[in-house]
Design a protein around this motif. Structure first.
Motif, mmCIF file in Angstrom:
data_model
loop_
_atom_site.group_PDB
_atom_site.id
_atom_site.type_symbol
_atom_site.label_atom_id
_atom_site.label_comp_id
_atom_site.label_asym_id
_atom_site.label_seq_id
_atom_site.Cartn_x
_atom_site.Cartn_y
_atom_site.Cartn_z
ATOM 1 N N UNK A 43 8.480 38.656 30.585
ATOM 2 C CA UNK A 43 9.239 38.419 29.352
ATOM 3 C C UNK A 43 8.499 38.961 28.134
ATOM 4 N N UNK A 44 7.177 38.898 28.165
ATOM 5 C CA UNK A 44 6.378 39.366 27.031
ATOM 6 C C UNK A 44 6.452 40.883 26.846
ATOM 7 N N UNK A 45 6.944 41.629 27.834
ATOM 8 C CA UNK A 45 7.052 43.091 27.743
ATOM 9 C C UNK A 45 8.421 43.562 27.275
ATOM 10 N N UNK A 46 9.399 42.678 27.295
ATOM 11 C CA UNK A 46 10.790 43.077 27.042
ATOM 12 C C UNK A 46 10.984 43.637 25.636
ATOM 13 N N UNK A 47 10.420 42.996 24.633
ATOM 14 C CA UNK A 47 10.618 43.445 23.247
ATOM 15 C C UNK A 47 10.109 44.869 23.048
ATOM 16 N N UNK A 48 8.920 45.154 23.554
ATOM 17 C CA UNK A 48 8.346 46.495 23.419
ATOM 18 C C UNK A 48 9.176 47.522 24.196
ATOM 19 N N UNK A 49 9.631 47.162 25.389
ATOM 20 C CA UNK A 49 10.483 48.062 26.163
ATOM 21 C C UNK A 49 11.759 48.392 25.396
ATOM 22 N N UNK A 50 12.383 47.363 24.847
ATOM 23 C CA UNK A 50 13.619 47.570 24.088
ATOM 24 C C UNK A 50 13.369 48.489 22.890
ATOM 25 N N UNK A 51 12.243 48.284 22.241
ATOM 26 C CA UNK A 51 11.908 49.081 21.060
ATOM 27 C C UNK A 51 11.750 50.559 21.409
ATOM 28 N N UNK A 52 10.951 50.862 22.416
ATOM 29 C CA UNK A 52 10.698 52.275 22.741
ATOM 30 C C UNK A 52 11.902 52.943 23.407
ATOM 31 N N UNK A 58 18.789 42.305 25.554
ATOM 32 C CA UNK A 58 19.825 41.828 26.481
ATOM 33 C C UNK A 58 20.176 42.887 27.511
ATOM 34 N N UNK A 59 20.225 44.145 27.091
ATOM 35 C CA UNK A 59 20.543 45.219 28.031
ATOM 36 C C UNK A 59 19.468 45.314 29.114
ATOM 37 N N UNK A 60 18.209 45.137 28.712
ATOM 38 C CA UNK A 60 17.122 45.174 29.702
ATOM 39 C C UNK A 60 17.236 43.980 30.641
ATOM 40 N N UNK A 61 17.384 42.792 30.060
ATOM 41 C CA UNK A 61 17.432 41.571 30.882
ATOM 42 C C UNK A 61 18.622 41.560 31.842
ATOM 43 N N UNK A 62 19.755 42.100 31.408
ATOM 44 C CA UNK A 62 20.942 42.098 32.261
ATOM 45 C C UNK A 62 21.024 43.336 33.152
ATOM 46 N N UNK A 63 20.188 44.335 32.857
ATOM 47 C CA UNK A 63 20.179 45.537 33.678
ATOM 48 C C UNK A 63 21.416 46.394 33.538
#
Length: 148
Positions: A43-52, A58-63
């Protein structure tokens, strides 16, 4: 699936796996496992992934990817037209049903309102009535459109 979203968005952004990994703060091998579907990001990586990757958390979490290929300005013009011809309850009901990141949407509205008016919805009970009225009038003027 998550692995497909990660790979597609990385390729769209013209990034290497190692560039994404470095930005997120993980090893290239860790990122590669996410993209191959062997592991999932914390979960701690999601924000950075979304940013780059320039997608929502939500798109990352839901795939799945929610965005369309529509030009943002064309989208905004079309939504503004619908807003002019639909009552507020219908319009906001449709927004509620279609917006995946409701908290993010509300936070962005609050931030934007504070930027424009120096107060947000959360502050309304402390704002003098004349300031609220002035903000509403300024918004009405900004929203006036050419009928042709």
């Amino acid at each position: 699936m998550l692995k497909d979203v990660l790979k597609l968005r990385r390729e769209v952004q013209n990034l290497k796996q190692s560039e994404v990994a470095e930005f997120v703060g993980v090893t290239p091998q860790t990122y590669m496992k996410w993209e191959n579907g062997k592991n999932e990001p914390k979960a701690s990586n999601i924000k950075k992934l979304a940013e780059i990757l320039k997608i929502s958390e939500s798109e990352i979490c839901q795939g799945i990817i929610f965005s369309s290929n529509m030009n943002p300005l064309d989208f905004m013009k079309k939504v503004a037209l619908f807003k002019n011809y639909l009552d507020d309850v219908t319009f906001t009901s449709i927004l509620f049903d279609c917006i995946q990141d409701k908290d993010g949407f509300l936070n962005e509205l609050e931030r934007t309102m504070k930027k424009h008016h120096k107060f947000g919805v959360d502050d309304l009970d402390k704002v003098p009535d004349e300031d609220k009225y002035a903000a509403l009038e300024m918004t009405k003027i900004e929203n006036q459109i050419d009928p042709l």
